[in-house]
Design a protein around this motif. Structure first.
Motif, mmCIF file in Angstrom:
data_model
loop_
_atom_site.group_PDB
_atom_site.id
_atom_site.type_symbol
_atom_site.label_atom_id
_atom_site.label_comp_id
_atom_site.label_asym_id
_atom_site.label_seq_id
_atom_site.Cartn_x
_atom_site.Cartn_y
_atom_site.Cartn_z
ATOM 1 N N GLU A 226 1.263 -4.103 12.641
ATOM 2 C CA GLU A 226 0.737 -3.162 12.075
ATOM 3 C C GLU A 226 2.108 -2.126 11.935
ATOM 4 N N LYS A 227 2.968 -1.755 12.318
ATOM 5 C CA LYS A 227 3.798 -0.682 12.055
ATOM 6 C C LYS A 227 4.587 -1.057 11.213
ATOM 7 N N ARG A 228 5.201 -2.608 10.615
ATOM 8 C CA ARG A 228 5.781 -2.255 9.971
ATOM 9 C C ARG A 228 5.072 -2.557 8.954
ATOM 10 N N ILE A 229 4.057 -3.467 8.249
ATOM 11 C CA ILE A 229 3.101 -3.408 7.618
ATOM 12 C C ILE A 229 3.541 -1.975 6.876
ATOM 13 N N LYS A 230 2.754 -0.645 8.274
ATOM 14 C CA LYS A 230 3.030 0.597 7.157
ATOM 15 C C LYS A 230 4.626 1.034 6.851
ATOM 16 N N GLN A 231 5.319 0.726 7.412
ATOM 17 C CA GLN A 231 6.531 1.166 7.088
ATOM 18 C C GLN A 231 7.282 0.796 5.795
ATOM 19 N N HIS A 232 6.786 -0.554 5.657
ATOM 20 C CA HIS A 232 7.200 -0.898 3.860
ATOM 21 C C HIS A 232 6.073 -0.375 2.824
ATOM 22 N N GLY A 233 4.914 -0.316 3.560
ATOM 23 C CA GLY A 233 4.165 0.860 3.022
ATOM 24 C C GLY A 233 4.425 1.568 2.474
ATOM 25 N N PHE A 234 4.772 2.439 2.975
ATOM 26 C CA PHE A 234 5.279 3.619 3.130
ATOM 27 C C PHE A 234 6.822 3.685 1.820
ATOM 28 N N ALA A 235 7.568 2.848 2.025
ATOM 29 C CA ALA A 235 8.824 2.355 1.061
ATOM 30 C C ALA A 235 8.498 2.703 0.351
ATOM 31 N N ILE A 236 7.517 1.497 -0.506
ATOM 32 C CA ILE A 236 7.304 1.403 -1.801
ATOM 33 C C ILE A 236 6.004 2.421 -2.170
ATOM 34 N N ASP A 237 4.795 3.450 -0.958
ATOM 35 C CA ASP A 237 5.286 4.632 -1.750
ATOM 36 C C ASP A 237 6.214 5.891 -2.062
ATOM 37 N N ALA A 238 7.376 5.511 -1.472
ATOM 38 C CA ALA A 238 9.012 6.846 -1.961
ATOM 39 C C ALA A 238 8.898 6.104 -3.322
ATOM 40 N N ALA A 239 9.120 4.834 -3.039
ATOM 41 C CA ALA A 239 9.564 4.453 -4.142
ATOM 42 C C ALA A 239 8.904 4.286 -5.085
ATOM 43 N N LYS A 240 7.677 4.284 -5.397
ATOM 44 C CA LYS A 240 6.549 4.950 -6.568
ATOM 45 C C LYS A 240 7.125 6.210 -6.796
ATOM 46 N N LYS A 241 6.927 6.806 -5.882
ATOM 47 C CA LYS A 241 6.696 8.629 -6.314
ATOM 48 C C LYS A 241 8.251 8.750 -7.122
ATOM 49 N N MET A 242 9.634 8.181 -6.573
ATOM 50 C CA MET A 242 11.006 8.756 -6.758
ATOM 51 C C MET A 242 11.155 7.866 -7.832
ATOM 52 N N GLY A 243 10.235 6.551 -8.767
ATOM 53 C CA GLY A 243 10.654 6.477 -9.367
ATOM 54 C C GLY A 243 11.117 4.706 -10.171
ATOM 55 N N VAL A 244 11.028 4.408 -9.541
ATOM 56 C CA VAL A 244 11.976 3.088 -8.651
ATOM 57 C C VAL A 244 11.608 2.097 -9.781
ATOM 58 N N SER A 245 12.181 1.187 -10.686
ATOM 59 C CA SER A 245 11.459 0.732 -11.966
ATOM 60 C C SER A 245 11.370 -0.980 -11.106
ATOM 61 N N HIS A 246 12.241 -1.581 -10.030
ATOM 62 C CA HIS A 246 12.018 -2.879 -9.601
ATOM 63 C C HIS A 246 12.023 -2.835 -8.296
ATOM 64 N N ILE A 247 11.372 -3.313 -7.613
ATOM 65 C CA ILE A 247 11.804 -3.838 -6.235
ATOM 66 C C ILE A 247 12.130 -4.870 -5.527
ATOM 67 N N VAL A 248 13.232 -5.738 -5.511
ATOM 68 C CA VAL A 248 12.912 -6.947 -4.895
ATOM 69 C C VAL A 248 13.366 -6.951 -3.308
ATOM 70 N N TYR A 249 12.284 -7.694 -2.660
ATOM 71 C CA TYR A 249 11.685 -7.799 -1.497
ATOM 72 C C TYR A 249 11.765 -9.492 -1.249
ATOM 73 N N THR A 250 12.082 -9.195 0.850
ATOM 74 C CA THR A 250 12.837 -10.741 1.213
ATOM 75 C C THR A 250 11.714 -10.760 1.849
ATOM 76 N N SER A 251 10.716 -11.610 1.520
ATOM 77 C CA SER A 251 9.171 -12.321 1.778
ATOM 78 C C SER A 251 9.865 -13.256 2.785
ATOM 79 N N PHE A 252 8.829 -13.904 3.125
ATOM 80 C CA PHE A 252 8.892 -15.243 3.992
ATOM 81 C C PHE A 252 8.097 -16.699 3.012
ATOM 82 N N VAL A 253 8.516 -17.689 3.350
ATOM 83 C CA VAL A 253 6.879 -18.676 2.854
ATOM 84 C C VAL A 253 6.265 -18.855 3.542
#
Length: 284
Positions: free
Chosen positions: A79-106
């Motif tokens: 649950e902590k990591r889900i929130k952390q990733h959400g914070f990072a995506i929100d920060a990226a959107k706020k700062m105008g990041v145009s593309h995100i590469v994310y290391t997910s898992f199968v």
């Protein structure tokens, strides 16, 4: 500007090494919760910044001028990591990041026996809802995850893990890093999910047979009881959530969650991936 999170980690460091051959130092920013660990890269002229998943302000500062973000998933309770990733995506959107590469898992689904699957499922959902274009890499287990078991097998002739009869499609970190770099430098404005795998699905018994041949000594595979495995993990100091996650990964392997082979990695890298046979030779 390409911003790399977790650049002080093993995968992050491999990404930086591969990226340094394709991009100028001035177009790369390396970040970490502990940026002092990046001093060797900083001494080579790379920009280094503090990026704390629990501190949105630090992430926003680090993302100033960023066009592409590599979001490397780390290790924290679910649950902590889900929130952390959400914070990072929100920060990226706020700062105008145009593309995100994310290391997910199968197999990032709710029903998975791997507890961290929920992290990846929720992060992928957050990425899609963010309206930022993305490249999601659904990585298989690292081939390096076998290092401890193979070292023990080389010494004792016994290769033992829970889920030993389950097949997995291992991929080396160095190859995942190369794939990441291809996506970071592709100027891709569309969104895609990449199902990655190594060149073959293989179980521990088949690996033991290969090891016997390569090492020229008998290696026997065994199914290690789950409780024994958990005890071993606890004894080396892993926190309880990591013990549960790694044990769950082996259960998911046994259940056949990771036995599908795709040709995506081969299409990106060609036939140059590190194989199980190649990896076994490093222990010979």
């Amino acid at each position: 500007m390409i911003v790399i999170t977790g650049a002080s980690g093993s995968l992050g460091n491999l990404v930086v090494e591969a990226l340094s051959n394709k991009q100028s130092q001035t177009s790369i920013k390396l970040t970490s919760r502990t940026p002092e660990k990046l001093s060797s890269w900083n001494s080579k002229g790379y920009s280094v910044a503090h990026f704390d998943f629990d501190d949105p302000a630090s992430m926003e500062d680090a993302l100033i001028g960023c066009s592409t973000l590599l979001l490397i998933s780390g290790d924290a309770p679910v649950e902590k990591r889900i929130k952390q990733h959400g914070f990072a995506i929100d920060a990226a959107k706020k700062m105008g990041v145009s593309h995100i590469v994310y290391t997910s898992f199968v197999n990032p689904v709710e029903e998975s026996l791997f507890p961290f699957a929920k992290i990846h499922q929720q992060t992928e959902r957050s990425l899609i809802e963010s309206e930022i274009s993305y490249s999601i890499l659904r990585n298989p287990s690292y081939i390096e995850n076998l290092a401890g078991a193979l070292t023990h097998a080389r010494q004792t002739g016994v290769l033992a893990l829970p889920g030993a009869k389950g097949k997995s499609t291992y991929l080396a970190k160095q190859d995942i890093a190369k794939i990441i770099v291809e996506l970071l430098t592709s100027n891709n404005e569309s969104s895609s999910i990449y199902e990655l795998s190594g060149p073959e699905a293989i179980d521990l018994f088949e690996i033991a047979t290969l090891a016997s041949d390569i090492w020229e000594t008998k290696v026997e595979a065994q199914v290690l009881p789950e409780e024994n495995f958990k005890q071993m993990l606890s004894q080396v100091g892993l926190p309880e959530f990591m013990v549960t996650a790694i044990s769950g990964l082996q259960q998911a392997t046994a259940a056949g969650e990771y036995d599908l082979v795709s040709n995506t990695a081969t299409q990106i890298l060609g036939n140059k991936m590190l194989t199980i046979r190649d990896y076994l030779k490093t222990f010979a």
